[in-house]
Design an enzyme around this catalytic site. Structure first.
Site, PDB file in Angstrom:
ATOM      1  N   HIS A 228      -9.453   1.640   4.742  1.00  0.00           N
ATOM      2  CA  HIS A 228      -8.181   1.804   5.462  1.00  0.00           C
ATOM      3  C   HIS A 228      -8.398   2.810   6.605  1.00  0.00           C
ATOM      4  O   HIS A 228      -9.174   3.760   6.461  1.00  0.00           O
ATOM      5  CB  HIS A 228      -7.094   2.299   4.506  1.00  0.00           C
ATOM      6  CG  HIS A 228      -5.738   2.264   5.125  1.00  0.00           C
ATOM      7  ND1 HIS A 228      -5.298   3.256   5.969  1.00  0.00           N
ATOM      8  CD2 HIS A 228      -4.752   1.337   5.067  1.00  0.00           C
ATOM      9  CE1 HIS A 228      -4.079   2.936   6.395  1.00  0.00           C
ATOM     10  NE2 HIS A 228      -3.724   1.780   5.857  1.00  0.00           N
TER      11      HIS A 228
ATOM     12  N   GLY B 158       2.396   2.600  10.912  1.00  0.00           N
ATOM     13  CA  GLY B 158       3.304   3.737  10.726  1.00  0.00           C
ATOM     14  C   GLY B 158       4.137   4.077  11.948  1.00  0.00           C
ATOM     15  O   GLY B 158       4.545   5.224  12.113  1.00  0.00           O
TER      16      GLY B 158
ATOM     17  N   GLU C 295      -5.598  -4.488  10.754  1.00  0.00           N
ATOM     18  CA  GLU C 295      -4.551  -3.487  10.989  1.00  0.00           C
ATOM     19  C   GLU C 295      -4.877  -2.719  12.265  1.00  0.00           C
ATOM     20  O   GLU C 295      -5.678  -1.770  12.226  1.00  0.00           O
ATOM     21  CB  GLU C 295      -4.491  -2.493   9.823  1.00  0.00           C
ATOM     22  CG  GLU C 295      -4.116  -3.101   8.504  1.00  0.00           C
ATOM     23  CD  GLU C 295      -3.496  -2.068   7.571  1.00  0.00           C
ATOM     24  OE1 GLU C 295      -2.355  -2.278   7.149  1.00  0.00           O
ATOM     25  OE2 GLU C 295      -4.138  -1.042   7.302  1.00  0.00           O
TER      26      GLU C 295
ATOM     27  N   SER D 225       3.224  -1.762  10.506  1.00  0.00           N
ATOM     28  CA  SER D 225       4.658  -1.834  10.806  1.00  0.00           C
ATOM     29  C   SER D 225       5.288  -3.179  10.463  1.00  0.00           C
ATOM     30  O   SER D 225       6.142  -3.688  11.199  1.00  0.00           O
ATOM     31  CB  SER D 225       4.928  -1.471  12.279  1.00  0.00           C
ATOM     32  OG  SER D 225       4.635  -0.102  12.486  1.00  0.00           O
TER      33      SER D 225
ATOM     34  N   LYS E 170       0.098   4.226  -0.331  1.00  0.00           N
ATOM     35  CA  LYS E 170      -0.555   5.434   0.212  1.00  0.00           C
ATOM     36  C   LYS E 170      -0.336   6.605  -0.765  1.00  0.00           C
ATOM     37  O   LYS E 170      -0.354   6.378  -1.968  1.00  0.00           O
ATOM     38  CB  LYS E 170      -0.056   5.734   1.623  1.00  0.00           C
ATOM     39  CG  LYS E 170      -0.152   4.485   2.508  1.00  0.00           C
ATOM     40  CD  LYS E 170       0.065   4.769   3.958  1.00  0.00           C
ATOM     41  CE  LYS E 170      -0.028   3.464   4.740  1.00  0.00           C
ATOM     42  NZ  LYS E 170       0.014   3.649   6.186  1.00  0.00           N
TER      43      LYS E 170
ATOM     44  N   GLU F  73      -6.776   5.212   7.567  1.00  0.00           N
ATOM     45  CA  GLU F  73      -6.528   6.619   7.223  1.00  0.00           C
ATOM     46  C   GLU F  73      -7.732   7.219   6.502  1.00  0.00           C
ATOM     47  O   GLU F  73      -7.956   8.424   6.542  1.00  0.00           O
ATOM     48  CB  GLU F  73      -5.248   6.722   6.375  1.00  0.00           C
ATOM     49  CG  GLU F  73      -4.014   6.491   7.244  1.00  0.00           C
ATOM     50  CD  GLU F  73      -2.818   5.919   6.526  1.00  0.00           C
ATOM     51  OE1 GLU F  73      -2.768   5.955   5.279  1.00  0.00           O
ATOM     52  OE2 GLU F  73      -1.910   5.412   7.222  1.00  0.00           O
TER      53      GLU F  73
ATOM     54  N   ASN G 174       0.866  -1.187   0.000  1.00  0.00           N
ATOM     55  CA  ASN G 174       0.000   0.000   0.000  1.00  0.00           C
ATOM     56  C   ASN G 174       0.901   1.235   0.000  1.00  0.00           C
ATOM     57  O   ASN G 174       1.466   1.600   1.028  1.00  0.00           O
ATOM     58  CB  ASN G 174      -0.891  -0.033   1.256  1.00  0.00           C
ATOM     59  CG  ASN G 174      -1.700   1.243   1.424  1.00  0.00           C
ATOM     60  OD1 ASN G 174      -1.838   2.028   0.482  1.00  0.00           O
ATOM     61  ND2 ASN G 174      -2.228   1.460   2.624  1.00  0.00           N
TER      62      ASN G 174
HETATM   63  P1  PGA Z   1       2.929   0.631   7.695  1.00  0.00           P
HETATM   64  O1  PGA Z   1       1.470   0.882   7.065  1.00  0.00           O
HETATM   65  O2  PGA Z   1       3.406  -0.707   7.160  1.00  0.00           O
HETATM   66  O3  PGA Z   1       3.751   1.770   7.196  1.00  0.00           O
HETATM   67  O4  PGA Z   1       2.765   0.617   9.180  1.00  0.00           O
HETATM   68  C1  PGA Z   1       0.569  -0.182   6.950  1.00  0.00           C
HETATM   69  C2  PGA Z   1      -0.748   0.303   6.387  1.00  0.00           C
HETATM   70  O5  PGA Z   1      -1.204   1.388   6.773  1.00  0.00           O
HETATM   71  O6  PGA Z   1      -1.370  -0.390   5.556  1.00  0.00           O
END
Ligand code: PGA
Length: 263
Positions: free
Chosen positions: A102, A178, A172, A220, A17, A104, A15
């Site tokens: 997601h 993140g 998640e 992460s 983003k 976000e 992903n």
């Molecule tokens: P990250 O993001 O691996 O940078 O923690 C995962 C995600 O938001 O899908």
């Protein structure tokens, strides 16, 4: 759409983003990952870049296990929806997967009812929704589990039992996404949540169908925790954020998933 038997497959989704800022960089990352695709047979490697990069990346010739996905879509096929991108448009570009809900996006107001509507539209178009779920934080009393169950069931509202095998749930935990210290869940905790998700789904669907739903872990993920998460967490794969923009690190993650698959 006929799916190969899922137990032979692992699914790893990158992903991206809202990264990178130029098409040139996007092409570079994609090519760097793709050049090693032959190493990862039996693993579906899905790249989910910003929508503006999908068409140029779709132009590359890629092996069959190397696919593209959207990071979101709208639930109508076309029409007066300024700024939206429909599932039909993603399909037209050759996407097979769409990440939905997601955290976000949920943080910006997308609710589970909207996620469910999008999942229904994606399924009806023959694409596969990757529905993200996860608690924002944990509490000692375990209230978060009830909230998570509500989120899961609300996000698959309207998804028919016959379509469940085409749904992927990406677990998640929001607090693990993140992180600067890259602290992911332990493999044991991932397994607990994997089972919890399936049990939640079994409230609505037959136990057999619910127990065989594909579950990914995200938050992460790095090469340091991949093996433990996939092996002990018994997930079908990973949703990788930051590390999917680093071709070397992403390749290491894929190599580790392949090792688990072949072990
Ligand atoms: P990250 O993001 O691996 O940078 O923690 C995962 C995600 O938001 O899908």
């Amino acid at each position: 759409m006929a799916e190969k038997k899922q137990k032979y497959y692992y699914l790893v989704i990158g992903n991206w983003k809202m990264n990178p800022t130029t098409l040139r960089e996007a092409k570079g990352i994609y090519r760097d990952v793709k050049k090693n695709a032959g190493r990862w047979s039996g693993i579906r490697v899905v790249t989910a870049p910003p929508a503006t990069y999908l068409a140029p990346l779709a132009d590359y010739k890629s092996p069959a296990n190397f696919e593209l996905g959207g990071q979101n879509c709208f639930f109508e096929e076309s029409g007066s929806h300024t700024g939206e991108i429909s599932y039909a448009m993603l399909k037209d570009l050759g996407c097979r997967w769409v990440i939905l809900g997601h955290s976000e996006r949920r943080a910006q107001g997308e609710d589970s009812a909207t996620v469910a509507r999008k999942a229904g539209a994606v399924l009806s178009a023959g694409l596969r929704p990757v529905i993200c779920v996860g608690e924002e934080k944990r509490d000692a009393e375990g209230e978060y589990l009830a909230e998570l169950e509500n989120q899961i069931l609300a996000s698959v509202k309207g998804v028919k039992e016959a379509d469940l095998p085409r749904v992927v749930i990406a677990y998640e935990p929001v607090w693990a996404i993140g992180r600067k210290d890259n602290r992911a869940l332990s493999g044991e905790s991932v397994l607990e949540m994997n089972i919890f998700i399936k049990r939640s789904l079994s409230r609505k669907y037959s136990r057999k169908k619910a127990m065989s739903v594909e579950v990914l872990y995200g938050g992460s993920v790095t090469a340091d925790n991949t093996r433990e998460i996939v092996e002990s967490g018994q997930v079908n794969g990973l949703l990788v954020g930051r590390q999917s923009l680093e071709p070397v690190a992403f390749a290491q993650i894929l190599d580790l998933v392949k090792q688990v698959k072949d072990s």
